[in-house]
Design an enzyme around this catalytic site. Sequence first.
Site, PDB file in Angstrom:
ATOM      1  N   ASP A  71       0.877  -1.162   0.000  1.00  0.00           N
ATOM      2  CA  ASP A  71       0.000   0.000   0.000  1.00  0.00           C
ATOM      3  C   ASP A  71       0.929   1.230   0.000  1.00  0.00           C
ATOM      4  O   ASP A  71       2.127   1.088   0.281  1.00  0.00           O
ATOM      5  CB  ASP A  71      -0.862  -0.057   1.268  1.00  0.00           C
ATOM      6  CG  ASP A  71      -1.688   1.184   1.474  1.00  0.00           C
ATOM      7  OD1 ASP A  71      -2.412   1.573   0.550  1.00  0.00           O
ATOM      8  OD2 ASP A  71      -1.609   1.780   2.573  1.00  0.00           O
ATOM      9  N   LEU A  72       0.398   2.410  -0.306  1.00  0.00           N
ATOM     10  CA  LEU A  72       1.273   3.595  -0.370  1.00  0.00           C
ATOM     11  C   LEU A  72       1.186   4.450   0.901  1.00  0.00           C
ATOM     12  O   LEU A  72       2.088   4.435   1.742  1.00  0.00           O
ATOM     13  CB  LEU A  72       0.915   4.427  -1.608  1.00  0.00           C
ATOM     14  CG  LEU A  72       1.745   5.686  -1.824  1.00  0.00           C
ATOM     15  CD1 LEU A  72       3.189   5.365  -2.131  1.00  0.00           C
ATOM     16  CD2 LEU A  72       1.156   6.515  -2.965  1.00  0.00           C
ATOM     17  N   ASP A  73       0.040   5.147   1.035  1.00  0.00           N
ATOM     18  CA  ASP A  73      -0.105   6.062   2.171  1.00  0.00           C
ATOM     19  C   ASP A  73      -0.149   5.286   3.483  1.00  0.00           C
ATOM     20  O   ASP A  73      -1.011   4.438   3.668  1.00  0.00           O
ATOM     21  CB  ASP A  73      -1.403   6.875   2.025  1.00  0.00           C
ATOM     22  CG  ASP A  73      -1.335   7.828   0.843  1.00  0.00           C
ATOM     23  OD1 ASP A  73      -0.224   8.122   0.383  1.00  0.00           O
ATOM     24  OD2 ASP A  73      -2.401   8.270   0.393  1.00  0.00           O
ATOM     25  N   LYS A  92     -11.060  -0.683  -1.724  1.00  0.00           N
ATOM     26  CA  LYS A  92     -10.857  -1.576  -0.591  1.00  0.00           C
ATOM     27  C   LYS A  92     -12.021  -1.348   0.399  1.00  0.00           C
ATOM     28  O   LYS A  92     -12.417  -0.196   0.551  1.00  0.00           O
ATOM     29  CB  LYS A  92      -9.526  -1.253   0.124  1.00  0.00           C
ATOM     30  CG  LYS A  92      -8.289  -1.367  -0.756  1.00  0.00           C
ATOM     31  CD  LYS A  92      -7.093  -0.703  -0.063  1.00  0.00           C
ATOM     32  CE  LYS A  92      -5.914  -0.561  -1.007  1.00  0.00           C
ATOM     33  NZ  LYS A  92      -4.780   0.189  -0.441  1.00  0.00           N
ATOM     34  N   ALA A 126      -5.046   3.139  -3.208  1.00  0.00           N
ATOM     35  CA  ALA A 126      -6.276   3.812  -3.635  1.00  0.00           C
ATOM     36  C   ALA A 126      -5.971   5.171  -4.259  1.00  0.00           C
ATOM     37  O   ALA A 126      -6.827   5.785  -4.887  1.00  0.00           O
ATOM     38  CB  ALA A 126      -7.186   4.001  -2.427  1.00  0.00           C
ATOM     39  N   LYS A 160      -8.429   7.095   5.957  1.00  0.00           N
ATOM     40  CA  LYS A 160      -7.247   6.322   5.561  1.00  0.00           C
ATOM     41  C   LYS A 160      -7.635   5.137   4.680  1.00  0.00           C
ATOM     42  O   LYS A 160      -8.497   4.335   5.061  1.00  0.00           O
ATOM     43  CB  LYS A 160      -6.472   5.857   6.800  1.00  0.00           C
ATOM     44  CG  LYS A 160      -5.759   7.025   7.460  1.00  0.00           C
ATOM     45  CD  LYS A 160      -4.798   6.581   8.539  1.00  0.00           C
ATOM     46  CE  LYS A 160      -4.036   7.793   9.066  1.00  0.00           C
ATOM     47  NZ  LYS A 160      -3.227   7.476  10.229  1.00  0.00           N
ATOM     48  N   GLU A 176      -0.189  -3.419   4.590  1.00  0.00           N
ATOM     49  CA  GLU A 176      -1.299  -2.460   4.667  1.00  0.00           C
ATOM     50  C   GLU A 176      -1.380  -1.756   6.014  1.00  0.00           C
ATOM     51  O   GLU A 176      -1.095  -2.366   7.038  1.00  0.00           O
ATOM     52  CB  GLU A 176      -2.628  -3.201   4.471  1.00  0.00           C
ATOM     53  CG  GLU A 176      -3.335  -2.944   3.183  1.00  0.00           C
ATOM     54  CD  GLU A 176      -3.804  -1.519   2.927  1.00  0.00           C
ATOM     55  OE1 GLU A 176      -3.885  -0.702   3.869  1.00  0.00           O
ATOM     56  OE2 GLU A 176      -4.098  -1.228   1.764  1.00  0.00           O
ATOM     57  N   ASP A 177      -1.784  -0.496   6.011  1.00  0.00           N
ATOM     58  CA  ASP A 177      -1.964   0.219   7.283  1.00  0.00           C
ATOM     59  C   ASP A 177      -3.431   0.461   7.608  1.00  0.00           C
ATOM     60  O   ASP A 177      -3.747   0.939   8.691  1.00  0.00           O
ATOM     61  CB  ASP A 177      -1.247   1.576   7.256  1.00  0.00           C
ATOM     62  CG  ASP A 177      -1.969   2.568   6.358  1.00  0.00           C
ATOM     63  OD1 ASP A 177      -2.276   2.210   5.205  1.00  0.00           O
ATOM     64  OD2 ASP A 177      -2.243   3.693   6.812  1.00  0.00           O
ATOM     65  N   THR A 224       1.562  10.274   3.966  1.00  0.00           N
ATOM     66  CA  THR A 224       0.913  11.397   3.285  1.00  0.00           C
ATOM     67  C   THR A 224      -0.422  11.754   3.939  1.00  0.00           C
ATOM     68  O   THR A 224      -1.042  12.738   3.542  1.00  0.00           O
ATOM     69  CB  THR A 224       0.712  11.082   1.788  1.00  0.00           C
ATOM     70  OG1 THR A 224       0.424   9.701   1.663  1.00  0.00           O
ATOM     71  CG2 THR A 224       1.933  11.414   0.982  1.00  0.00           C
TER      72      THR A 224
END
Length: 219
Positions: free
Chosen positions: A10-12, A146, A116, A46, A170-171, A18
Amino acid sequence: MTNKKAFIFDLDGVIVDTAKYHFLAWQKIANQLNINFTLEDNELLKGVSRVRSLDIILELGQVTASQEDKNKWLTQKNEEYLTYLVDMDQSELLPDVLTILQFLKKNNQPIALGSASKNARPILEKTGILSYFDAIVDGNDVTNAKPDPEVFLIAAQQLGISPENAIVFEDSVAGVQAANVAKMISIGIGDAKTLHEAKYIFEDFTHIETRFLENLIRK
Ligand code: B16
Ligand code: MG
């Protein structure tokens, strides 16, 4: 080690933090609309798409709006958000992200992004890690957000690896659920209580040992 697993990030909240910039940008819109929007409220956004995030904020303020107004605010929010990305560089990578990416590359493991966000590519470029990714699947590529597993299933497919051999970092709760629905190995990065549905949970990447990754690859 000859086995290949798909490692999907995942990114953020996993690669970069971010969420703080999303918060500042959303807060500007909320202020304009006289909606009280706190850091605690920001937790609700989030892993959630931009469109859904706006709906959540409007629900918080019990504000109804036309599609035209919503589109205007969505554009405005993103323009504001992008101003925070201008100066982004490698220093914004979360601790040990680079170490993990380097370890996986050294061990010939396929790596994908499953986010996302529609701003994923510029963020990977600015932080200098774009070249580590064999596939990038983001908010521009999916129709279902998601906890729907679409984003991770496409990522594994693009890497040519079956879902059971995919590992997801994943966060967000929705992201962990998406990985579980996809029958992938979910690894929660963050608070153990919040992410209790994940198969493994680590506070951050500094707590993941090389041995743990080697075992995942061997399995
Ligand atoms: P954008 P992730 C998500 O990224 C964020 O967690 C979420 O807060 C944001 O609303 C969403 O991306 C959309 O981002 O406005 O840049 O398209 O956690 O799935 O990497
Ligand atoms: Mg996230």
